[in-house]
Design an enzyme around this catalytic site. Sequence first.
Site, PDB file in Angstrom:
ATOM      1  N   LYS A  66       0.802  -1.227   0.000  1.00  0.00           N
ATOM      2  CA  LYS A  66       0.000   0.000   0.000  1.00  0.00           C
ATOM      3  C   LYS A  66       0.837   1.280   0.000  1.00  0.00           C
ATOM      4  O   LYS A  66       0.436   2.277  -0.598  1.00  0.00           O
ATOM      5  CB  LYS A  66      -0.964   0.003   1.191  1.00  0.00           C
ATOM      6  CG  LYS A  66      -2.100  -1.005   1.071  1.00  0.00           C
ATOM      7  CD  LYS A  66      -3.086  -0.850   2.210  1.00  0.00           C
ATOM      8  CE  LYS A  66      -4.234  -1.830   2.095  1.00  0.00           C
ATOM      9  NZ  LYS A  66      -5.260  -1.624   3.139  1.00  0.00           N
ATOM     10  N   ASP A 102      -9.878   3.139   2.569  1.00  0.00           N
ATOM     11  CA  ASP A 102      -9.977   2.434   3.853  1.00  0.00           C
ATOM     12  C   ASP A 102     -10.639   3.280   4.935  1.00  0.00           C
ATOM     13  O   ASP A 102     -11.559   2.823   5.629  1.00  0.00           O
ATOM     14  CB  ASP A 102      -8.593   1.992   4.339  1.00  0.00           C
ATOM     15  CG  ASP A 102      -8.066   0.777   3.593  1.00  0.00           C
ATOM     16  OD1 ASP A 102      -8.885  -0.015   3.091  1.00  0.00           O
ATOM     17  OD2 ASP A 102      -6.838   0.619   3.518  1.00  0.00           O
TER      18      ASP A 102
END
Length: 277
Positions: A66, A102
């Site tokens: 990420k 997220d």
Amino acid sequence: MKKLFAVLGNPIGHSMSPAMHNDLFSLYNMDAVYLPFQVKEEDLKDAVNGLRAMGAVGFNVTIPHKSRIIPFLDEVDESAASIGAVNTVVNIDGKLTGYNTDGLGFLKGLNAIVPEIKEKRILVIGAGGAARAIYFTLAKENPIQIDIANRTVDNAISLIEECPYSASSRAFSMEEAGKLVGEYDLFIQTTMIGMSPNITETPLDLQNLSEQSVVCDIIYNPLETSFLHEASEKGATVQNGIDMFVYQGALAFEKWTGIFPDIQRMKENVLQQLGGK
């Protein structure tokens, strides 16, 4: 020509995203496929360029890439840049732009049981990538208090200092936070503590937990961690990680297709993949 979507990670075999997104493509009659790719760190740049060359419309990025993917993208949106992590990439005419869904995914899932957090006193447990996305997102909502408990207090302090939004925050060790449990309305467990196979572990002593509290755990395997079980036994409202997982996926799907998908169908798909629990 069939549109290509993907998820990059290592390992990747456990990912529930392919089944979830491919089901949505079927639901919306889209000629598209979502494929998982296990990519080693040293191969990440080649994998990104390969997806660009193949004209992939978009892809997800999961652990451990990420943060590592950012240098290989053409642009990163402001929120993802401040968080320092990307989980969703959109390809428009060969230009790759990174986003992070997220934090907002967690907030949307939370809003189903906590519509408003401005009057809440919050404890975030953990200071890793997921905690960072969630903390930044919730800090922007102006809660009364949003503290962080972490095994390494310095990491919690750094997270607070690096947040672009002003918030009333303190950093504690897990032991210190355990003594302050009665102060909080909302708990958000973001670590891997309690994840299968170590399902008996809990991050925090909940002895003084109020039954008026809401306790969230972003883990969804098991569906009820020991932490959530203990909170539920004390009368608190609990939420596992399925809502965050589904909403972050829905937000990614919307960025790729312009369609905000059927959340309930996505939840049912994930539960089925988990064995119908």
